[in-house]
Design a protein around this motif. Structure first.
Motif, mmCIF file in Angstrom:
data_model
loop_
_atom_site.group_PDB
_atom_site.id
_atom_site.type_symbol
_atom_site.label_atom_id
_atom_site.label_comp_id
_atom_site.label_asym_id
_atom_site.label_seq_id
_atom_site.Cartn_x
_atom_site.Cartn_y
_atom_site.Cartn_z
ATOM 1 N N UNK A 69 73.308 28.353 65.691
ATOM 2 C CA UNK A 69 72.755 27.988 64.383
ATOM 3 C C UNK A 69 71.649 26.965 64.537
ATOM 4 N N UNK A 70 71.853 26.006 65.438
ATOM 5 C CA UNK A 70 70.816 25.019 65.722
ATOM 6 C C UNK A 70 69.533 25.704 66.170
ATOM 7 N N UNK A 71 69.667 26.676 67.080
ATOM 8 C CA UNK A 71 68.490 27.389 67.560
ATOM 9 C C UNK A 71 67.829 28.173 66.443
ATOM 10 N N UNK A 72 68.644 28.825 65.618
ATOM 11 C CA UNK A 72 68.081 29.630 64.530
ATOM 12 C C UNK A 72 67.302 28.750 63.569
ATOM 13 N N UNK A 74 65.761 25.976 64.273
ATOM 14 C CA UNK A 74 64.514 25.560 64.903
ATOM 15 C C UNK A 74 63.490 26.689 64.875
ATOM 16 N N UNK B 52 75.630 19.953 61.472
ATOM 17 C CA UNK B 52 74.802 21.071 61.037
ATOM 18 C C UNK B 52 74.479 20.980 59.555
ATOM 19 N N UNK B 59 66.171 19.762 57.804
ATOM 20 C CA UNK B 59 65.186 20.718 58.286
ATOM 21 C C UNK B 59 64.822 21.717 57.197
ATOM 22 N N UNK B 147 62.949 26.987 73.276
ATOM 23 C CA UNK B 147 62.643 26.682 71.884
ATOM 24 C C UNK B 147 61.617 25.579 71.778
ATOM 25 N N UNK B 151 58.203 25.935 69.706
ATOM 26 C CA UNK B 151 57.712 24.988 68.696
ATOM 27 C C UNK B 151 56.286 24.562 69.014
#
Lengths: 107, 180
Positions: A69-72, A74, B52, B59, B147, B151
């Protein structure tokens, strides 16, 4: 059907909610002609998948679901940056965000 | 209590999503998505993922939707175009959505996905930032670095796309110079 009762909330409830949100996002992508709303519907679909990942992470008992989920999140941020720049460029060129007008490549 | 909270968050999230899809105003749509993402953050809290939940708010609601709002502000208000081009597009899309839900429901209601049955009690685990960091920098360090590169690429791409006018003007300048 069992999940619809007032029983304690199981993983199935969360997955059903995720399925409903994903289908709503798909409907938004198919129905709307404004590029912004289509993009927002795509974000809705991504969030629905995030929800199912977190629910299954709790079910299986590992941290892997939350890492994904963290990757998604980002990747969604990066995608939104580029996608919105594209939409602004499209608006500058076409004068509208109507995706049906963006048909230069059409046969 | 958890039952009530879940249904509250779920119903508000779905209502906000519906409002976004069927709304006429782009700014309203973005604000309804803020509501939707906040409800999802609350659901993450219910699911025992506090970090999360906060990242979701920071975010998604705090950065991504603000970007959307900037673009809405830049482009002004769409004059509300007609929704569909095809005659049968709206009923077909509704049919597709219903079919998707109908196909997904037996899948998620199944009893043996991932080897864990959904009737089983959930296995709580420590999901504080420490555990997430152990996962990120432990087994998932390669995707993490990938990632970071993604970015960086997105940043460069956004800057390049936004500076397009300056590039075109410079090119026209050069072409005019050639003609002289």
């Amino acid at each position: 059907m069992e999940p619809l009762s007032l029983a304690p909330i199981t993983t199935t409830h969360y997955l059903l909610l995720s399925a409903v949100l994903f289908s709503l996002g798909t409907m938004g992508v198919l129905l709307r002609r404004s590029a912004l709303i289509v993009f927002l519907s795509i974000e809705l679909m991504l969030n629905a998948v995030n929800l199912s990942f977190v629910a299954l992470a709790r079910q299986v008992g590992g941290i892997d679901g939350q890492v994904v989920v963290f990757f998604v999140m980002t990747i969604a941020a990066a995608e939104v940056a580029v996608g919105l720049a594209l939409i602004v460029a499209l608006y500058r060129t076409l004068g509208t965000t109507d995706i049906d007008r963006a048909s230069e490549l059409k046969g | 209590m958890e039952v009530f909270l879940f249904y509250l968050f779920a119903v508000v999230a779905v209502a906000a999503a519906l409002g976004m899809i069927f709304g006429r105003n782009a700014a309203h749509a973005v604000l309804l998505m803020v509501v939707n993402f906040s409800m999802l953050a609350m659901l993450y809290l219910l699911l025992g993922a506090p970090f999360l939940a906060m990242v979701q708010i920071i975010v998604y609601a705090g950065a991504i939707l603000v970007l959307f709002l900037f673009v809405v502000m830049l482009m002004g208000q769409d004059p509300g175009p007609l929704w569909e081009q095809m005659k049968l597009q709206r009923p077909l899309a509704l049919l597709l959505a219903i079919a998707m839900i109908a196909l997904l429901v037996p899948v998620v209601s199944g009893r043996n996905i991932l080897g864990a049955q959904f009737g089983d009690p959930v296995r709580p685990f420590s999901s504080d930032p420490h555990a997430l960091a152990e996962g990120l920098f432990g087994g998932y360090v390669l995707p993490l670095e990938t990632i970071a590169i993604i970015l960086l690429t997105a940043m460069i791409g956004a800057v390049v796309l936004a500076k397009r006018d300056a590039y075109r003007t410079k090119r026209e300048e050069l072409l005019n110079l050639d003609e002289v």
